[in-house]
Scaffold this motif. Structure first.
Motif, PDB file in Angstrom:
ATOM      1  N   ASP A  57       0.872  -1.173   0.000  1.00 11.84           N
ATOM      2  CA  ASP A  57       0.000   0.000   0.000  1.00 11.84           C
ATOM      3  C   ASP A  57       0.913   1.228   0.000  1.00 11.84           C
ATOM      4  OD1 ASP A  57      -1.651   2.148   0.628  1.00 11.84           O
ATOM      5  OD2 ASP A  57      -2.908   0.994   2.001  1.00 11.84           O
ATOM      6  N   ASN A  58       0.957   1.936  -1.119  1.00 13.22           N
ATOM      7  CA  ASN A  58       1.955   2.999  -1.303  1.00 13.22           C
ATOM      8  C   ASN A  58       1.477   4.390  -0.905  1.00 13.22           C
ATOM      9  OD1 ASN A  58       3.781   1.106  -2.345  1.00 13.22           O
ATOM     10  ND2 ASN A  58       2.924   1.303  -4.403  1.00 13.22           N
ATOM     11  N   ARG A  59       0.322   4.496  -0.262  1.00 12.07           N
ATOM     12  CA  ARG A  59      -0.220   5.815   0.056  1.00 12.07           C
ATOM     13  C   ARG A  59       0.633   6.596   1.048  1.00 12.07           C
ATOM     14  NH1 ARG A  59      -6.066   4.427   2.124  1.00 12.07           N
ATOM     15  NH2 ARG A  59      -4.934   2.567   2.860  1.00 12.07           N
ATOM     16  N   TYR A  60       1.378   5.901   1.870  1.00 17.12           N
ATOM     17  CA  TYR A  60       2.103   6.580   2.953  1.00 17.12           C
ATOM     18  C   TYR A  60       3.619   6.374   2.846  1.00 17.12           C
ATOM     19  CZ  TYR A  60      -2.689   6.004   4.600  1.00 17.12           C
ATOM     20  OH  TYR A  60      -4.059   5.988   4.693  1.00 17.12           O
ATOM     21  N   ASN A  61       4.107   6.123   1.635  1.00 19.86           N
ATOM     22  CA  ASN A  61       5.529   5.814   1.461  1.00 19.86           C
ATOM     23  C   ASN A  61       6.452   6.980   1.767  1.00 19.86           C
ATOM     24  OD1 ASN A  61       4.917   3.220   0.727  1.00 19.86           O
ATOM     25  ND2 ASN A  61       5.351   3.480  -1.449  1.00 19.86           N
ATOM     26  N   ASP A  62       5.912   8.184   1.914  1.00 19.17           N
ATOM     27  CA  ASP A  62       6.736   9.356   2.221  1.00 19.17           C
ATOM     28  C   ASP A  62       6.741   9.672   3.707  1.00 19.17           C
ATOM     29  OD1 ASP A  62       4.052  10.075   2.279  1.00 19.17           O
ATOM     30  OD2 ASP A  62       4.427  12.108   1.555  1.00 19.17           O
ATOM     31  N   LYS A 152       8.167  10.000  -8.275  1.00 23.27           N
ATOM     32  CA  LYS A 152       7.508  10.188  -6.973  1.00 23.27           C
ATOM     33  C   LYS A 152       8.041   9.199  -5.943  1.00 23.27           C
ATOM     34  CE  LYS A 152       3.019  10.446  -4.643  1.00 23.27           C
ATOM     35  NZ  LYS A 152       3.451   9.623  -3.504  1.00 23.27           N
ATOM     36  N   ASP A 153       8.271   7.942  -6.355  1.00 21.35           N
ATOM     37  CA  ASP A 153       8.829   6.954  -5.429  1.00 21.35           C
ATOM     38  C   ASP A 153      10.158   7.450  -4.854  1.00 21.35           C
ATOM     39  OD1 ASP A 153       6.746   5.180  -5.850  1.00 21.35           O
ATOM     40  OD2 ASP A 153       7.838   3.972  -7.315  1.00 21.35           O
ATOM     41  N   TYR A 154      11.015   7.979  -5.722  1.00 21.25           N
ATOM     42  CA  TYR A 154      12.326   8.468  -5.275  1.00 21.25           C
ATOM     43  C   TYR A 154      12.180   9.666  -4.349  1.00 21.25           C
ATOM     44  CZ  TYR A 154      15.167   5.362  -8.167  1.00 21.25           C
ATOM     45  OH  TYR A 154      15.799   4.252  -8.690  1.00 21.25           O
ATOM     46  N   ASP A 155      11.239  10.538  -4.658  1.00 15.99           N
ATOM     47  CA  ASP A 155      11.012  11.688  -3.787  1.00 15.99           C
ATOM     48  C   ASP A 155      10.369  11.276  -2.464  1.00 15.99           C
ATOM     49  OD1 ASP A 155      12.112  13.703  -5.389  1.00 15.99           O
ATOM     50  OD2 ASP A 155      10.274  13.879  -6.581  1.00 15.99           O
ATOM     51  N   ASP A 156       9.508  10.262  -2.499  1.00 13.70           N
ATOM     52  CA  ASP A 156       8.904   9.757  -1.267  1.00 13.70           C
ATOM     53  C   ASP A 156       9.986   9.313  -0.291  1.00 13.70           C
ATOM     54  OD1 ASP A 156       6.302  10.220  -2.034  1.00 13.70           O
ATOM     55  OD2 ASP A 156       5.878   8.142  -2.604  1.00 13.70           O
ATOM     56  N   TRP A 157      10.976   8.603  -0.788  1.00 13.93           N
ATOM     57  CA  TRP A 157      12.025   8.103   0.100  1.00 13.93           C
ATOM     58  C   TRP A 157      12.815   9.257   0.713  1.00 13.93           C
ATOM     59  CZ3 TRP A 157      13.180   4.564   3.276  1.00 13.93           C
ATOM     60  CH2 TRP A 157      14.488   4.410   3.757  1.00 13.93           C
ATOM     61  N   LEU A 158      13.086  10.292  -0.073  1.00 14.10           N
ATOM     62  CA  LEU A 158      13.803  11.446   0.462  1.00 14.10           C
ATOM     63  C   LEU A 158      13.043  12.076   1.620  1.00 14.10           C
ATOM     64  CD1 LEU A 158      15.085  13.129  -2.823  1.00 14.10           C
ATOM     65  CD2 LEU A 158      16.482  12.010  -1.067  1.00 14.10           C
ATOM     66  N   LYS A 159      11.712  12.081   1.543  1.00 13.34           N
ATOM     67  CA  LYS A 159      10.911  12.634   2.642  1.00 13.34           C
ATOM     68  C   LYS A 159      11.027  11.751   3.884  1.00 13.34           C
ATOM     69  CE  LYS A 159       7.596  14.925  -0.431  1.00 13.34           C
ATOM     70  NZ  LYS A 159       6.209  14.917  -0.964  1.00 13.34           N
ATOM     71  N   ARG A 160      11.057  10.447   3.680  1.00 16.87           N
ATOM     72  CA  ARG A 160      11.248   9.552   4.833  1.00 16.87           C
ATOM     73  C   ARG A 160      12.623   9.783   5.456  1.00 16.87           C
ATOM     74  NH1 ARG A 160       8.148   3.719   3.744  1.00 16.87           N
ATOM     75  NH2 ARG A 160       6.323   4.396   4.952  1.00 16.87           N
ATOM     76  N   VAL A 161      13.624   9.972   4.610  1.00 20.57           N
ATOM     77  CA  VAL A 161      14.982  10.207   5.105  1.00 20.57           C
ATOM     78  C   VAL A 161      15.015  11.463   5.969  1.00 20.57           C
ATOM     79  CG1 VAL A 161      17.328  10.858   4.413  1.00 20.57           C
ATOM     80  CG2 VAL A 161      16.176   8.968   3.263  1.00 20.57           C
ATOM     81  N   SER A 162      14.294  12.485   5.538  1.00 17.23           N
ATOM     82  CA  SER A 162      14.327  13.745   6.279  1.00 17.23           C
ATOM     83  C   SER A 162      13.783  13.595   7.695  1.00 17.23           C
ATOM     84  CB  SER A 162      13.536  14.820   5.523  1.00 17.23           C
ATOM     85  OG  SER A 162      12.146  14.514   5.524  1.00 17.23           O
ATOM     86  N   ALA A 163      12.932  12.581   7.906  1.00 18.09           N
ATOM     87  CA  ALA A 163      12.375  12.345   9.245  1.00 18.09           C
ATOM     88  C   ALA A 163      13.244  11.403  10.077  1.00 18.09           C
ATOM     89  CB  ALA A 163      10.964  11.763   9.122  1.00 18.09           C
ATOM     90  N   LYS A 226      17.157  12.634 -13.298  1.00 20.33           N
ATOM     91  CA  LYS A 226      18.283  11.774 -12.909  1.00 20.33           C
ATOM     92  C   LYS A 226      19.349  12.581 -12.175  1.00 20.33           C
ATOM     93  CE  LYS A 226      17.875   8.257 -16.544  1.00 20.33           C
ATOM     94  NZ  LYS A 226      18.507   7.677 -17.760  1.00 20.33           N
ATOM     95  N   ASN A 227      19.686  13.724 -12.718  1.00 17.94           N
ATOM     96  CA  ASN A 227      20.730  14.553 -12.098  1.00 17.94           C
ATOM     97  C   ASN A 227      20.265  15.104 -10.758  1.00 17.94           C
ATOM     98  OD1 ASN A 227      22.481  14.162 -14.245  1.00 17.94           O
ATOM     99  ND2 ASN A 227      21.737  15.960 -15.366  1.00 17.94           N
ATOM    100  N   ARG A 228      19.007  15.554 -10.712  1.00 11.33           N
ATOM    101  CA  ARG A 228      18.467  16.097  -9.453  1.00 11.33           C
ATOM    102  C   ARG A 228      18.447  15.039  -8.363  1.00 11.33           C
ATOM    103  NH1 ARG A 228      13.641  15.829  -6.905  1.00 11.33           N
ATOM    104  NH2 ARG A 228      12.569  14.846  -8.660  1.00 11.33           N
ATOM    105  N   LEU A 229      17.951  13.848  -8.689  1.00 15.97           N
ATOM    106  CA  LEU A 229      17.838  12.789  -7.685  1.00 15.97           C
ATOM    107  C   LEU A 229      19.213  12.289  -7.253  1.00 15.97           C
ATOM    108  CD1 LEU A 229      14.813  10.821  -9.186  1.00 15.97           C
ATOM    109  CD2 LEU A 229      14.828  12.138  -7.055  1.00 15.97           C
ATOM    110  N   THR A 230      20.132  12.155  -8.182  1.00 12.66           N
ATOM    111  CA  THR A 230      21.488  11.719  -7.821  1.00 12.66           C
ATOM    112  C   THR A 230      22.114  12.682  -6.830  1.00 12.66           C
ATOM    113  OG1 THR A 230      21.810  10.633  -9.957  1.00 12.66           O
ATOM    114  CG2 THR A 230      23.790  11.180  -8.710  1.00 12.66           C
ATOM    115  N   SER A 231      21.985  13.964  -7.099  1.00 16.04           N
ATOM    116  CA  SER A 231      22.538  14.973  -6.192  1.00 16.04           C
ATOM    117  C   SER A 231      21.829  14.942  -4.840  1.00 16.04           C
ATOM    118  CB  SER A 231      22.395  16.351  -6.828  1.00 16.04           C
ATOM    119  OG  SER A 231      22.813  17.363  -5.931  1.00 16.04           O
ATOM    120  N   ALA A 232      20.483  14.851  -4.882  1.00 13.07           N
ATOM    121  CA  ALA A 232      19.708  14.847  -3.633  1.00 13.07           C
ATOM    122  C   ALA A 232      20.033  13.635  -2.770  1.00 13.07           C
ATOM    123  CB  ALA A 232      18.217  14.890  -3.955  1.00 13.07           C
ATOM    124  N   TYR A 233      20.219  12.465  -3.383  1.00  6.66           N
ATOM    125  CA  TYR A 233      20.520  11.256  -2.623  1.00  6.66           C
ATOM    126  C   TYR A 233      21.913  11.334  -2.006  1.00  6.66           C
ATOM    127  CZ  TYR A 233      16.327   8.476  -3.408  1.00  6.66           C
ATOM    128  OH  TYR A 233      15.042   7.985  -3.368  1.00  6.66           O
TER     129      TYR A 233
END
Length: 594
Positions: A57-62, A152-163, A226-233
């Motif tokens: 259930d991917n509704r809360y992956n962030d 969105k999946d990649y951005d969701d994980w970044l939000k989890r990381v921030s917490a 790709k470049n944005r996510l690589t840098s953000a990760y």
């Protein structure tokens, strides 16, 4: 499946509803009741979004709530209390039979959940065996339950990381609260926790476990993304993840370890004996006392040792049983593997051997795909073989993880065949998958878990080896007996550690005296029981009940007993407490007589 308390609320079907309970007068009440229970399930996922991720259930992956905070604890406690209030507002006697069972089980579950707050489990927020520190690595590696398919999946994980940084700081704060009142882990566990933190500290982000998703960026992503996510990760790894693990590692080593306790059992902490009795009730879904379970363990150890003596005689070994254990651990011929792939290939060969007979023992089999994988390097040193369920939508397969730190040390008598039956097929993979795939069940049943049912089923499956066409080699059968006695030993040492002052070292010796296990394996097992008290009891207690029921129905039904039908009935309604299971299966047996 590795929590101190696994939330499991199961609505079980005992019998078909009586026709006189399906009248118009109950229709509205029944609808309201169903909505109440469904709402409970949905609201609970918002509190525990990682559970939703594991369910596909991917509704809360962030989202990553700070589960250590007092605000979260208060909110969770209030949620359970309000849910209990809503449930008990229904007149149980006016509910149809199915809903009466639902009522009883959910009431039991909510009362157990509320009781846990008495024991301040938040003061030990993770251990060497379970907790977010380990789960976070699995999720963020790119090979786990967290999906990395869309931007969105990649951005969701970044939000989890921030917490995660906030979670780490509050974990330290809670450990300190535990230190102040004497609720702390044993030193031997803390020593294992420290490298789990420090091993994830890197200076090059591309060398991090958490860089895995970037190495698998989908080709259809734009170059900008790709470049944005690589840098953000890279920034997230070096500025948030690594500092959090370093801070946790430094705290454990410099501040917590000196305050950790030298005792092994949970009875050494405030309210420890009461907590253990609570965990026994939760994990076994019975009212058995620790002493009853301890005595059952002693009897089972004696019985299985007798079976081992027969195998020793069969292979012509002339020494004592304990000398035979040493032989099994030291004979070079029993260590044939050189590479991890060879071990994985051997497990795949087991599947090929049992497949023809599976069709005779099961009418209904899962649609979910299944894979065998080596456990990830970052956690395999202290990991046991395990099964991670498939996602309900079929997008992620069920995975049987095998830790292989050194293939040359993988012993063929370690119970490979029985391990496969337990963790993979027909054990956990059949049980979890069939439960999740049954869309006729409401979600609270599809995703529930009771250790005595689930682990009991998996251990019962180990006993099916000869019927499935394996255990033909005496050494593999010895491995199966070793696995069985291992679960019996758990009944002895788990209770003794937590109620009889058995030390870690005494428990390790008892285990090694009664099964052919290497010392490092015994250490990992005993320390697991120290970290999650009573969880290990669920296996044998559940398996004994299932075998008892099968034997009872074979005697009652005679020629009308069909093993495939028994297995299908057992699995079709999902996890439930053992008393509910027995009523349900008794009703099935009664129908077979008709």
């Amino acid at each position: 499946m590795k929590k101190i308390l696994l939330t499991a609320f199961v609505m079980a079907s005992l019998m078909a509803c009586n026709s006189n309970n399906n009248g118009q007068e109950n229709t509205a009440s029944n609808t309201d009741f169903a909505k109440t229970v469904d709402d409970y399930y949905e609201e609970r996922l918002k509190l525990f979004p990682i559970e939703a991720t594991y369910q596909g259930d991917n509704r809360y992956n962030d989202q990553l709530p700070n589960s250590n905070s007092q605000e979260f604890l208060d909110r969770t406690k209030n949620f359970y209390a309000e849910s209990l209030k809503k449930l008990t507002a229904f007149d149980r006697e006016k509910l149809p039979d199915q809903d009466k069972i639902s009522y009883d089980i959910l009431k039991r579950e909510l009362e157990l959940q509320l009781e846990q707050f008495t024991y301040h489990l938040e003061y030990v927020p993770f251990s060497q065996f379970e907790g977010l520190t380990l789960t976070f690595g699995q999720l963020g590696s790119g090979a786990g339950a967290q999906p990395f398919k869309t931007v969105k999946d990649y951005d969701d994980w970044l939000k989890r990381v921030s917490a995660f940084t906030v979670w780490g700081d509050s974990a330290i704060a809670n450990f300190r609260k535990g230190m102040a009142v004497g609720i702390v882990w044993p030193k031997s566990l803390v020593v294992k926790m420290i490298p789990q933190m420090t091993d994830l500290v890197v200076t090059d982000a591309t060398k991090s476990l958490f860089y895995g998703p970037i190495t698998k960026l989908p080709g259809d992503f734009s170059e900008v993304d790709k470049n944005r996510l690589t840098s953000a990760y890279k920034i997230a790894i070096l500025n948030e993840i690594v500092p959090t693990y370093k801070k946790l590692g430094d705290f454990l080593k410099n501040e917590y370890l000196p305050k950790a306790r030298t005792t092994s059992g949970i009875d050494a902490v405030p309210k420890g004996l009461e907590l253990y009795r609570y965990l026994v009730k939760t994990w076994t879904t019975t009212d058995k006392t620790p002493e009853e379970i301890y005595q059952t363990g002693l009897r089972e150890v004696t019985r299985i040792r007798g079976e081992m003596e027969k195998v020793k005689a069969q292979v012509g070994f002339k020494g004592t049983l304990n000398e035979f254990f040493t032989h099994l651990k030291t004979d070079p011929k029993l260590y044939p593997y050189k590479q991890p792939k060879e071990v994985l290939d051997a497990f795949n060969a087991i599947l090929a051997r049992i497949e023809p007979n599976l069709k005779k023992m099961f009418t209904k089999t899962p649609k979910s795909k299944f894979e065998i994988r080596q456990t990830e390097k970052f956690r395999e040193a202290s990991a046991s073989a395990e099964y991670n369920p498939a996602s309900a939508d079929g997008s992620r397969p069920g995975i049987f993880y095998v830790p292989i730190p050194d293939a040359k040390k993988f012993n063929v008598t370690s119970g490979m065949e029985s391990l496969f039956l337990h963790e993979a097929i027909p054990g956990h993979h059949y049980q979890f998958s069939l439960q999740q795939e049954n869309t006729d069940l409401p979600k609270f049943r599809r995703f529930s878990w009771y250790g005595a049912y689930g682990e009991g089923w998996a251990l019962y499956c180990e006993s099916l080896g000869k019927e499935l066409g394996i255990y033909t080699d005496p050494y593999q059968y010895m491995g199966a007996l070793s696995d069985e006695i291992h679960r019996a030993i758990r009944l002895v040492v788990d209770v003794a550690i937590h109620t009889k002052h058995m030390t870690r070292e005494e428990a390790i010796k008892y285990m090694m005296d009664n099964e052919p296990i290497a010392e490092d394996g015994a250490v990992a097992e005993i320390e697991r029981y120290m970290a999650i008290p009573a969880q290990a009891l669920s296996y044998k207690i559940g398996a004994l009940k299932i075998r008892e029921l099968r034997t009872k129905y074979e005697a009652q039904l005679g020629d009308k007993f069909n093993l495939a039908a028994f297995h299908d009935e057992f699995l079709k309604d999902g996890c439930m407490p053992l008393d509910v299971l027995e009523h349900k299966m008794d009703a099935w047996a009664a129908r077979q007589k008709e």
